[in-house]
Design an enzyme around this catalytic site. Structure first.
Site, PDB file in Angstrom:
ATOM      1  N   GLU B  61      46.779  50.660  33.613  1.00 28.96           N
ATOM      2  CA  GLU B  61      47.166  49.716  34.667  1.00 28.96           C
ATOM      3  C   GLU B  61      48.270  50.264  35.566  1.00 28.96           C
ATOM      4  O   GLU B  61      48.219  50.131  36.785  1.00 28.96           O
ATOM      5  CB  GLU B  61      47.600  48.375  34.065  1.00 28.96           C
ATOM      6  N   HIS B 130      47.237  36.852  25.559  1.00 26.40           N
ATOM      7  CA  HIS B 130      46.179  36.737  26.559  1.00 26.40           C
ATOM      8  C   HIS B 130      46.173  35.390  27.268  1.00 26.40           C
ATOM      9  O   HIS B 130      45.161  34.985  27.826  1.00 26.40           O
ATOM     10  CB  HIS B 130      44.806  36.957  25.909  1.00 26.40           C
TER      11      HIS B 130
END
Lengths: 343, 326
Positions: B61, B130
């Protein structure tokens, strides 16, 4: 001197292949950087320059050798020890000194200071203050060149400290995978602030990092513009041929501490002297005179020109105004009527 | 003419239309190309645009966000997809230190027209790592704009505006609602960044919300209507810049405000709205502003704990009763 560089030097051709013009350009740029940085430190001492200030003294041969080996349309991005690279790109001493003073006539209108010069006109993508963050950015600049189908490359520079950041490994991986036109240069000056390269990893020969990605990698002597120019020329040819990135570990040295507040007690006087004996500015001057590339008169002229230029830059910076307070709200958004919270 | 489209299809239409319109726009992220998108938002885009413009990245990322920033500084308009904003935390250095600051650092010489997009917020029993929301994190940063919307038609128009915008923009979507359907107009249209939408008009209380909590607020409003309480529901759509005008005007009419915000309560969007309203509608308030946030805890796995953690219609109705002294 380390063996990897030693071996390389022995292998190099002796014949002088560079013109008088090139030598004088190198000399003038290196001297400009040296005198600029010396004056910046002096101005820091007088509190005219504030904030963090990292000078390039000792590393000037890189700026010189890079600029002579690449094209103006190529891009450069580097870290925060960046005055020399910016001057090499074509940022003027006036613009640079005024920026250190925080004046509106500075290269970024007094908004960036010592760590953040940028010049779109000169394809200079900046001084980045976060160690290693410019590595993916340079990779992205190169991505855009490939996307548009140019044969420009992006020189992406960082220090030995940044070679330990995860951003480097992610960038190297994608750059090789996508064969991006990026030339990575680690300026190995031996120390990440106060921590020597040896103390940061088991792998102390930084060029070897490239081998994990099958990226062509070499070690280069960073104390002469010739050795830097030669290595960059070879790497640039490889990159422009569409063969993907190249990694150079250029071994250099900073005579001063990490920043103005660092007395550099972590290294010996002998070590500093060893490098100062190979000073790029003095070495090049001696070579020019010894080999009759130019006359003493010509060298004197360059010295006088640079002295005058730096004196004038300080005067220019002194006499310029600080940015108006209203500038706080400009350049945050491209959108002209952005509704800032102002209460 | 309008048709029913799911959120994912509306977002895809926005990207496809903009990529057809502007050669400098490209999409990059994990699984966006050959896999057709982790949530199928980019389905079929590789077939149309090829691997030069729809680019699968490794799981890196920080690296690919930074490549996007560099590409944007050098004249392209990247769309960087994060599989979830939870993973974008690894890229925050590039978003916060570079995308947001490029224009300021360079005194306007380099802009950074980039869109970072992906789902944010809880999505079932996905547990602690998450399930987070990121609107208030990113909206705290000057230089960024933040969009958070799940209405298919508006999301399409906002994404198109974002791709054309010259500033860096973070867009928060929703895993739970990629299949959420709504009427989407045919043809070309844009939705302006920075403008809220009144989803339901009312007179007794204002509910301000964004992303999937708008649907929960509407559910609560329907429920309360049965008891004769008329709630106005505002969908912020954009978090930064915040459309406080629409909020303040509504509060002037209803005199009561409940903010429904899936973020954690501390220093979040709900706190910002409460500040704005006490400052600009103080004399119109008949009760203190209150809010329904997620719990001030991490979100665990067990279903009972998920229910306890999240805002729901019942909690909203309770808050409305509180501000109504009912």
């Amino acid at each position: 001197m380390d063996t990897a560089v030693e071996k390389k030097k022995r292998g190099r051709k002796k014949a002088n292949q560079y013109s008088k013009e090139t030598y004088l350009e190198w000399y003038e740029l290196m001297l400009r950087i040296r005198r600029f940085e010396e004056r910046a430190l002096m101005m820091y001492g007088q509190q005219k320059v504030r904030g963090f200030c990292h000078v390039y003294i000792g590393q000037e041969a890189l700026a010189a050798g890079i600029e002579s080996a690449i094209r103006k349309e190529d891009a450069i991005v580097t870290a925060y020890r960046q005055h020399g690279i910016a001057l090499g790109r074509g940022v003027t001493s006036n613009e640079a000194m005024a920026e250190l003073f925080g004046k509106e006539t500075g290269i970024v209108k007094g908004k960036g200071g010592s760590m953040h010069f940028f010049s779109a006109e000169n394809r200079y993508f900046g001084g980045n203050g976060i160690v290693g963050a410019q590595i993916p950015i340079g990779t992205g600049i190169a991505f855009a060149e490939q996307y548009r189908g140019t044969d420009n490359l992006c020189v992406t520079m960082f220090g030995d400290g940044a070679a330990r950041q995860g951003a480097l490994y992610e960038s190297f991986n994608m750059a090789m995978s996508w064969k991006l036109p990026v030339l990575y240069i680690v300026e190995n000056n031996g120390y990440a602030m106060g921590t020597s390269v040896k103390r940061t990893s088991n792998v102390t020969e930084l060029y070897k990092i490239g081998s994990a990605f099958d990226m062509p990698s070499e070690v280069v002597d960073g104390m002469t513009p010739e050795s830097v120019h030669e290595a960059i020329t070879k790497a640039a040819e490889h990159i422009r041929a569409g063969k993907g990135p190249y990694f150079l570990e250029i071994r250099t040295y900073r005579y001063k501490g990490h920043s103005v507040s660092d007395p550099a007690k972590y290294r010996t006087k002998e070590e500093v002297k060893e490098y100062m004996d190979r000073d790029p500015v003095k070495q090049t001057e001696a070579k020019i005179l010894k080999e009759g590339i130019a006359t003493e008169e010509e060298i004197k002229e360059i010295k006088a020109k640079i002295k005058k230029e730096i004196d004038e830059a300080v005067k220019f910076a002194e006499e310029s105004d600080y940015p108006d307070a209203s500038e706080l709200y400009t350049d945050n958004y491209v959108q002209k009527d952005y509704p800032f919270i102002r209460d | 003419m309008a048709r029913e489209l799911a959120l994912r299809d509306a977002l895809r239409e926005a990207m496809i239309e903009e990529m057809r319109r502007d050669e400098t726009v490209f999409l990059m992220g994990e699984e966006v190309a050959e896999y057709n998108g982790a949530y199928k938002v980019s389905k079929g885009m590789l077939d149309e645009f090829g691997p030069r413009r729809v680019i699968d990245t490794p799981i890196a990322e920080l690296g690919f966000a930074g490549i996007g920033v560099g590409a944007a500084m050098n004249g392209l308009r990247p769309i960087v997809e994060f599989m979830t904003w939870n993973f974008a935390i690894l890229a925050f250095d590039q978003i916060v230190n570079n995308a947001a600051k490029t224009l300021s650092q360079s005194a306007g010489q380099f802009k950074c027209p980039i869109v970072f997009r992906g789902p944010s917020g809880s999505a079932g029993q996905l547990a602690q790592q998450h399930s987070q929301t990121f609107e208030s994190w990113m909206a705290n940063v000057p230089g960024l704009k933040v969009i958070s919307c799940v209405d298919p038609a508006d999301s399409k128009g906002l994404l198109k505006s974002a791709i054309r915008d010259d500033d860096p923009i973070c867009i928060m979507e929703s895993e739970m609602l990629y299949g959420h359907k709504g009427e989407v107009p045919e043809g070309e249209y844009l939705v302006p960044i920075g403008k809220a939408a009144v989803r339901r008009e009312g007179t007794d209380v204002t509910l301000v919300s964004f992303n999937k909590m708008v649907l929960t607020a509407l559910e609560a409003a329907d429920e309360m209507a049965k008891e004769g309480v008329s709630a106005e529901v505002i969908d912020l759509r954009t978090i930064r810049p915040l459309d406080h005008h629409t909020i303040v005007e509504s509060v002037k009419k209803t005199n009561r405000l409940v903010v429904v915000d899936e973020s954690w309560p501390f220093a979040g969007v709900s706190a910002e709205i409460a500040y704005e309203v006490q400052k600009y509608a103080f004399d119109y308030l008949d009760a203190p502003v209150t809010r329904v946030n997620s719990a001030d805890t991490s979100l665990p796995y067990a279903p009972t704990l998920v229910d306890e953690y999240l805002p729901n219609a019942e909690k909203i109705i309770k808050a409305v009763k509180e501000v109504s002294y009912a």
